[in-house]
Design a protein around this motif. Sequence first.
Motif, PDB file in Angstrom:
ATOM      1  N   GLU A 176       0.831  -1.198   0.000  1.00 41.34           N
ATOM      2  CA  GLU A 176       0.000   0.000   0.000  1.00 41.34           C
ATOM      3  C   GLU A 176       0.868   1.252   0.000  1.00 41.34           C
ATOM      4  O   GLU A 176       0.528   2.270  -0.597  1.00 41.34           O
ATOM      5  N   PHE A 177       1.992   1.178   0.699  1.00 42.74           N
ATOM      6  CA  PHE A 177       2.926   2.305   0.718  1.00 42.74           C
ATOM      7  C   PHE A 177       3.413   2.631  -0.684  1.00 42.74           C
ATOM      8  O   PHE A 177       3.412   3.790  -1.117  1.00 42.74           O
ATOM      9  N   PHE A 178       3.800   1.601  -1.434  1.00 41.95           N
ATOM     10  CA  PHE A 178       4.295   1.841  -2.788  1.00 41.95           C
ATOM     11  C   PHE A 178       3.170   2.226  -3.740  1.00 41.95           C
ATOM     12  O   PHE A 178       3.369   3.028  -4.655  1.00 41.95           O
ATOM     13  N   GLU A 179       1.985   1.683  -3.529  1.00 46.41           N
ATOM     14  CA  GLU A 179       0.862   2.073  -4.377  1.00 46.41           C
ATOM     15  C   GLU A 179       0.553   3.555  -4.182  1.00 46.41           C
ATOM     16  O   GLU A 179       0.205   4.263  -5.130  1.00 46.41           O
ATOM     17  N   ALA A 180       0.663   4.029  -2.930  1.00 45.57           N
ATOM     18  CA  ALA A 180       0.418   5.443  -2.676  1.00 45.57           C
ATOM     19  C   ALA A 180       1.461   6.318  -3.351  1.00 45.57           C
ATOM     20  O   ALA A 180       1.178   7.429  -3.791  1.00 45.57           O
ATOM     21  N   MET A 181       2.690   5.798  -3.437  1.00 50.80           N
ATOM     22  CA  MET A 181       3.756   6.564  -4.078  1.00 50.80           C
ATOM     23  C   MET A 181       3.603   6.621  -5.584  1.00 50.80           C
ATOM     24  O   MET A 181       3.706   7.670  -6.208  1.00 50.80           O
TER      25      MET A 181
END
Length: 313
Positions: free
Chosen positions: A105-110
């Motif tokens: 989710e962290f990378f998807e947000a980025m």
Amino acid sequence: MKYKDYYAILGVERMAAQEDIKRAYRKLARKYHPDVSKHTDAEDRFKELGEAYEVLKDPEKRAAYDRMGTHWRSGEEFQPPPNWDEGFEFSGAGQQDATHSSLNEFFEAMFGGARTAHAQRRPSHAMGEDHHAKVFIDIEDAYRGAKRSISLQLPVIDAHGHVSLQSRTLNVSIPKGVRAGQHLRLAGQGGTGIGDGPAGDLYLEIAFREHARFRVDGADVSLDLPVAPWEAALGAHVTVPTPDGWIEMTVPKGSAGGTRMRLKGKGIPGNPPGDMYAILNIVLPPADTDSAKAAYDTMRQAFNFDPRARFYG
């Protein structure tokens, strides 16, 4: 959030080529697919494999993941290292929010949401993708403007199928009054266009380096100002540093520790400019000589003062 070792989940080395990662995922996905697997944890394993693959199959996400460091162990509490993304160039524009429940989710947000937006507005046959990177500047640059050389690293796949970082240096003009979170647009410095199409643009997100004296909140700047007890009690004229030089300030008599002295318009320049706040920090001189001890004893006898009078109610 908890750290997950995506390489261990897929059973590959950290230096694995992209094709090796794809091959490992396909093999394990077949093994643990809930429709065919007899393993009791097949569904959880299948989801975990998908999360790992979503990051490692993408050169930018994989490079970002690798920048988090290699010393983490699966399951331990994890936060991205400070300023890990400085100079990291990528073709997404998501917000880097470290509060997500999983690394995926962290990378998807980025990266994820921005790519969808790009796909909607980008001419599919011509325009190069816009690129983004965060750069750190000194707060003094925001007061005066500056010309700086910045180094960026863009994840690419080399001839052997490995993810590597391609470095480049750009000369950038930092405008006076720029604030943290603002973006500087460098036309034509983004991704290469398709065919004869123009290159995309590069957007640099501005952040301030940590300063030994100053703290920034939007356009306002603050610092802790040491004052002697007699300066706070009797008032004084003191010299105060700002990111744009030194100024004179009056400390009113009877000032208490923690008092915020406002210096109007002395924050980051703009229309309107921010303010600067000097927060008084009363510093006691040491009682390290006989004369200093005698002075403290004289003070004790001169005042009928109980510092804990209100403490006990």
